[in-house]
Design a protein around this motif. Structure first.
Motif, PDB file in Angstrom:
ATOM      1  N   TYR A   1       7.153  -8.471   5.079  1.00 33.60           N
ATOM      2  CA  TYR A   1       6.740  -7.590   3.990  1.00 33.60           C
ATOM      3  C   TYR A   1       5.222  -7.659   3.789  1.00 33.60           C
ATOM      4  CZ  TYR A   1       6.344  -4.995  -0.271  1.00 33.60           C
ATOM      5  OH  TYR A   1       5.970  -4.046  -1.181  1.00 33.60           O
TER       6      TYR A   1
ATOM      7  N   VAL B   1       2.237  -4.661   4.077  1.00 28.99           N
ATOM      8  CA  VAL B   1       1.249  -4.376   3.034  1.00 28.99           C
ATOM      9  C   VAL B   1      -0.163  -4.511   3.592  1.00 28.99           C
ATOM     10  CG1 VAL B   1       0.264  -5.212   0.844  1.00 28.99           C
ATOM     11  CG2 VAL B   1       2.752  -4.976   1.094  1.00 28.99           C
TER      12      VAL B   1
ATOM     13  N   LEU C   1       2.554  -4.604  -8.497  1.00 26.82           N
ATOM     14  CA  LEU C   1       3.399  -3.550  -7.947  1.00 26.82           C
ATOM     15  C   LEU C   1       4.685  -3.414  -8.745  1.00 26.82           C
ATOM     16  CD1 LEU C   1       3.237  -4.526  -4.140  1.00 26.82           C
ATOM     17  CD2 LEU C   1       1.724  -2.988  -5.402  1.00 26.82           C
TER      18      LEU C   1
ATOM     19  N   GLY D   1       7.218  -0.317  -5.113  1.00 25.82           N
ATOM     20  CA  GLY D   1       6.018  -0.425  -4.284  1.00 25.82           C
ATOM     21  C   GLY D   1       4.835   0.360  -4.821  1.00 25.82           C
TER      22      GLY D   1
ATOM     23  N   ALA E   1      -1.776   2.456  -1.231  1.00 27.96           N
ATOM     24  CA  ALA E   1      -0.589   2.586  -2.090  1.00 27.96           C
ATOM     25  C   ALA E   1      -0.051   4.011  -2.021  1.00 27.96           C
ATOM     26  CB  ALA E   1      -0.962   2.218  -3.524  1.00 27.96           C
TER      27      ALA E   1
ATOM     28  N   PHE F   1       3.079   1.184  -1.572  1.00 31.30           N
ATOM     29  CA  PHE F   1       3.525   0.282  -0.513  1.00 31.30           C
ATOM     30  C   PHE F   1       5.037   0.427  -0.345  1.00 31.30           C
ATOM     31  CE2 PHE F   1      -0.385  -1.474  -2.265  1.00 31.30           C
ATOM     32  CZ  PHE F   1      -1.140  -1.561  -1.102  1.00 31.30           C
TER      33      PHE F   1
ATOM     34  N   ILE G   1      -3.945  -9.988  -2.295  1.00 28.99           N
ATOM     35  CA  ILE G   1      -4.378  -9.316  -1.073  1.00 28.99           C
ATOM     36  C   ILE G   1      -5.824  -9.705  -0.764  1.00 28.99           C
ATOM     37  CG2 ILE G   1      -4.763  -7.086   0.067  1.00 28.99           C
ATOM     38  CD1 ILE G   1      -2.574  -5.918  -1.741  1.00 28.99           C
TER      39      ILE G   1
END
Length: 113
Positions: free
Chosen positions: A16, A20, A49, A53, A81, A83, A106
């Motif tokens: 995952y 991203v 988020l 997402g 975005a 995501f 991130i």
């Protein structure tokens, strides 16, 4: 609580996060002005988020030391975005304490070649 072993959990989580990060990196633009001035740095942003997402918020966790790079990193996340919908593992890993959203850290590194 998910009924999967730790290796599987880590693999699903890494998968995952990789999705991203790939979409964020595809949207990163190194600002020309920063390149000209030889600016490099690592920015860490906290992306809030929804389960679907969608980007619900963005917060600077650690600055690169240069506003221009911090802004470029934030723009990359906003452009990437929405995501993918959070997987069960991602939901378990990134759930906020109040249970309302999910927060993913991130990192974006700007390095001149």
């Amino acid at each position: 609580v998910l009924a999967i072993d730790d290796r599987d959990y880590q693999r699903q989580l890494a998968s995952y996060i990789s999705e991203v990060m790939s979409s964020v990196f595809a949207n990163v633009t190194y600002p020309r002005r920063a390149v000209k001035r030889q600016r490099e740095g690592k920015v860490e942003l906290l992306a809030t988020l929804t389960a679907e997402g969608e980007l619900a918020g963005l917060e600077l966790e650690n600055t690169s030391g240069y506003d221009i790079l911090d802004t470029a990193a934030a723009k990359a996340i906003e452009s990437a975005a929405p995501f993918p919908e959070l997987t069960d593992v991602a939901r378990e890993e990134f759930l906020t304490e109040d249970g309302s959203n999910y927060v993913v850290m991130i990192p974006v590194t700007f390095r001149l070649q």
